[in-house]
Design a protein around this motif. Structure first.
Motif, PDB file in Angstrom:
ATOM      1  N   UNK A  74       0.855  -1.183   0.000  1.00 58.69           N
ATOM      2  CA  UNK A  74       0.000   0.000   0.000  1.00 58.69           C
ATOM      3  C   UNK A  74       0.895   1.238   0.000  1.00 58.69           C
ATOM      4  N   UNK A  75       0.668   2.120  -0.959  1.00 61.51           N
ATOM      5  CA  UNK A  75       1.467   3.344  -1.075  1.00 61.51           C
ATOM      6  C   UNK A  75       0.589   4.570  -0.875  1.00 61.51           C
ATOM      7  N   UNK A  76       0.979   5.405   0.065  1.00 63.25           N
ATOM      8  CA  UNK A  76       0.354   6.710   0.244  1.00 63.25           C
ATOM      9  C   UNK A  76       1.387   7.757  -0.159  1.00 63.25           C
ATOM     10  N   UNK A  77       1.182   8.364  -1.315  1.00 60.43           N
ATOM     11  CA  UNK A  77       2.120   9.358  -1.834  1.00 60.43           C
ATOM     12  C   UNK A  77       1.575  10.750  -1.545  1.00 60.43           C
ATOM     13  N   UNK A  78       2.314  11.509  -0.751  1.00 65.03           N
ATOM     14  CA  UNK A  78       1.940  12.888  -0.440  1.00 65.03           C
ATOM     15  C   UNK A  78       2.900  13.795  -1.205  1.00 65.03           C
ATOM     16  N   UNK A  79       2.387  14.446  -2.235  1.00 68.26           N
ATOM     17  CA  UNK A  79       3.216  15.166  -3.198  1.00 68.26           C
ATOM     18  C   UNK A  79       2.927  16.658  -3.121  1.00 68.26           C
ATOM     19  N   UNK A  80       3.956  17.445  -2.981  1.00 66.89           N
ATOM     20  CA  UNK A  80       3.777  18.890  -2.969  1.00 66.89           C
ATOM     21  C   UNK A  80       3.284  19.395  -4.315  1.00 66.89           C
ATOM     22  N   UNK A  81       2.400  20.374  -4.296  1.00 62.49           N
ATOM     23  CA  UNK A  81       1.878  20.951  -5.544  1.00 62.49           C
ATOM     24  C   UNK A  81       3.012  21.515  -6.392  1.00 62.49           C
ATOM     25  N   UNK A  97       0.817  27.367   4.492  1.00 62.69           N
ATOM     26  CA  UNK A  97       1.527  27.623   5.739  1.00 62.69           C
ATOM     27  C   UNK A  97       2.526  26.527   6.035  1.00 62.69           C
ATOM     28  N   UNK A  98       2.969  26.484   7.284  1.00 63.05           N
ATOM     29  CA  UNK A  98       3.984  25.488   7.648  1.00 63.05           C
ATOM     30  C   UNK A  98       3.407  24.074   7.608  1.00 63.05           C
ATOM     31  N   UNK A  99       4.221  23.152   7.131  1.00 65.73           N
ATOM     32  CA  UNK A  99       3.909  21.726   7.232  1.00 65.73           C
ATOM     33  C   UNK A  99       5.228  20.985   7.405  1.00 65.73           C
ATOM     34  N   UNK A 100       5.216  19.779   7.969  1.00 68.75           N
ATOM     35  CA  UNK A 100       6.456  19.007   8.123  1.00 68.75           C
ATOM     36  C   UNK A 100       7.176  18.762   6.805  1.00 68.75           C
ATOM     37  N   UNK A 101       6.454  18.831   5.680  1.00 71.63           N
ATOM     38  CA  UNK A 101       7.081  18.599   4.376  1.00 71.63           C
ATOM     39  C   UNK A 101       8.105  19.679   4.042  1.00 71.63           C
ATOM     40  N   UNK A 102       7.977  20.856   4.655  1.00 67.86           N
ATOM     41  CA  UNK A 102       8.940  21.922   4.408  1.00 67.86           C
ATOM     42  C   UNK A 102      10.324  21.569   4.949  1.00 67.86           C
ATOM     43  N   UNK A 103      10.382  20.589   5.845  1.00 64.22           N
ATOM     44  CA  UNK A 103      11.659  20.151   6.400  1.00 64.22           C
ATOM     45  C   UNK A 103      12.392  19.182   5.464  1.00 64.22           C
ATOM     46  N   UNK A 104      11.693  18.737   4.409  1.00 67.75           N
ATOM     47  CA  UNK A 104      12.329  17.835   3.450  1.00 67.75           C
ATOM     48  C   UNK A 104      11.544  16.552   3.259  1.00 67.75           C
ATOM     49  N   UNK A 105      11.871  15.806   2.189  1.00 70.38           N
ATOM     50  CA  UNK A 105      11.167  14.555   1.903  1.00 70.38           C
ATOM     51  C   UNK A 105      11.556  13.452   2.879  1.00 70.38           C
ATOM     52  N   UNK A 106      10.650  12.498   3.050  1.00 73.92           N
ATOM     53  CA  UNK A 106      10.975  11.302   3.827  1.00 73.92           C
ATOM     54  C   UNK A 106      10.045  10.168   3.422  1.00 73.92           C
ATOM     55  N   UNK A 107      10.503   8.951   3.678  1.00 73.71           N
ATOM     56  CA  UNK A 107       9.708   7.764   3.363  1.00 73.71           C
ATOM     57  C   UNK A 107       9.541   6.957   4.647  1.00 73.71           C
ATOM     58  N   UNK A 108       8.304   6.818   5.089  1.00 68.79           N
ATOM     59  CA  UNK A 108       7.976   5.993   6.251  1.00 68.79           C
ATOM     60  C   UNK A 108       7.586   4.614   5.739  1.00 68.79           C
ATOM     61  N   UNK A 109       8.302   3.590   6.204  1.00 71.16           N
ATOM     62  CA  UNK A 109       8.074   2.229   5.713  1.00 71.16           C
ATOM     63  C   UNK A 109       7.645   1.363   6.895  1.00 71.16           C
TER      64      UNK A 109
END
Length: 255
Positions: A136-143, A182-194
Motif C-alpha cells: 500500500x502506497x500513500x504518496x503525499x506530493x507537494x503541488x 503555511x507550515x507543514x512538516x514537508x517543508x523540512x524535506x522529503x521522507x519515506x515511512x516504511x
C-alpha cells in the motif's frame, strides 16, 4: 534446520536463536558470521549479510553511495506492508516514468549509461505495487512538484498522466499538498515511512549522494506523527486527482 539444532551448533539456546528470528534481539556480526558458516553461505552473499549485521548495530546510520542506497531501500520496499512517501518537490520514485527519472539523473550529473541502468532498476522496483499481494502506497506530493517540472514539458505531461493512472489503483493513494498552506512538516524535506507486518517501522531519508535510515523508535514515531498530520493537511484523493488532471491539461495546451 531447527532453532534447537542451530542453537546447539552455535552454543546458544534455541530461545536465543528464536529471539534473533523474531527481531527481539539483534545478533552481533560475529554471531551472523557463525550462522552463515554453519549454513554454508559464502562469497558475495556472505559479505552482504555481514554488512547488514554491521549496519544493524547502529540505531540510525548513513549509507554513502548510490549502490548501497538502492540495496537498502529495495529490501525495505520488498518486505513492506505500507509505504508513506512524502515528496514536496519531486514525484515519488515508485511512481516515476522512465523519462522523468532519467531527466533527473542526467541533471544530477549521471552519464547516459549510468542513468539508463539506474532507470531500469527503478522501474523494476515498481513491481511491489502490482504484484499479487501489493504494498500500500500513500504518496503525499507537494503541488510544487506538479507545477514546476525538473524536465521537458512533454516528459512532465507523460509523468502526470502516468501518476493519474497509478492513483486509480486501490493500493495507491495520491494526495497533493497545496501551495500556500503555511507550515507543514514537508517543508523540512522529503521522507519515506516504511511499515511492515511484523518488523518495526523505519524512516528512509535520501540526500544528494547519501541516505539515512532511522530506526530509533522515538524518532520514527515523530515521523509517523508528521505523516499523519500531512495526510490531514493534504487534499483528498478525489480533489488531488482533479488537480493533477487540471495541471496536465494546462501543460498539454502550453507545449
Amino acid at each position: 534446520m531447527s532453532t534447537s539444532e542451530l542453537g546447539t551448533r552455535l552454543g546458544r539456546s534455541h530461545t536465543h536463536v528464536s529471539r534473533w528470528e523474531n527481531g527481539k534481539l539483534t545478533p552481533r556480526e560475529a554471531d551472523v558470521g557463525a550462522v552463515l558458516g554453519i549454513l554454508g553461505v559464502t562469497g558475495d552473499e556472505r559479505e552482504r549479510l555481514l554488512q547488514l549485521a554491521r549496519d544493524a548495530g547502529d540505531p540510525n546510520w548513513v549509507a554513502p553511495g548510490v549502490g548501497k542506497q538502492l540495496t537498502v531501500l529495495t529490501e525495505y520496499e520488498r518486505t513492506a506492508q505500507r509505504i508513506t512517501d512524502v515528496e514536496p518537490l519531486l514525484i515519488p520514485g515508485l511512481l516515476q516514468t522512465g523519462n522523468y527519472a532519467r531527466s533527473i539523473m542526467l541533471g544530477a550529473g549521471a552519464t547516459r549509461g549510468e542513468a539508463d541502468k539506474r532507470v531500469t532498476y527503478r522501474l523494476g522496483r515498481r513491481d511491489v505495487l502490482s504484484r499479487r499481494t501489493p504494498v500500500t502506497l500513500n504518496a503525499i506530493i507537494g503541488e510544487h512538484a506538479l507545477r514546476y517540472p525538473p524536465c521537458e514539458p512533454a516528459v512532465m505531461v507523460e509523468q502526470l498522466r502516468h501518476l493519474a493512472e497509478w492513483a486509480q489503483r486501490d493500493n495507491v493513494e495520491v494526495q497533493v499538498l497545496p501551495l500556500g498552506g503555511g507550515y507543514s512538516p514537508a517543508l523540512e524535506g522529503p521522507f519515506v515511512l516504511i511499515e511492515f507486518n511484523r518488523d518495526k517501522p523505519v524512516v528512509h531519508l535520501e540526500h544528494y549522494r547519501s541516505s539515512t535510515t532511522i530506526t530509533d523508535a522515538k524518532d520514527v514515531q515523530d515521523y509517523r506523527n508528521a505523516a499523519e498530520r500531512l495526510r490531514g493537511m493534504a487534499m483528498s484523493r478525489e480533489a488531488s486527482a482533479a488537480l493533477v488532471a487540471e495541471i496536465t491539461d494546462q501543460m498539454e495546451k502550453e507545449k
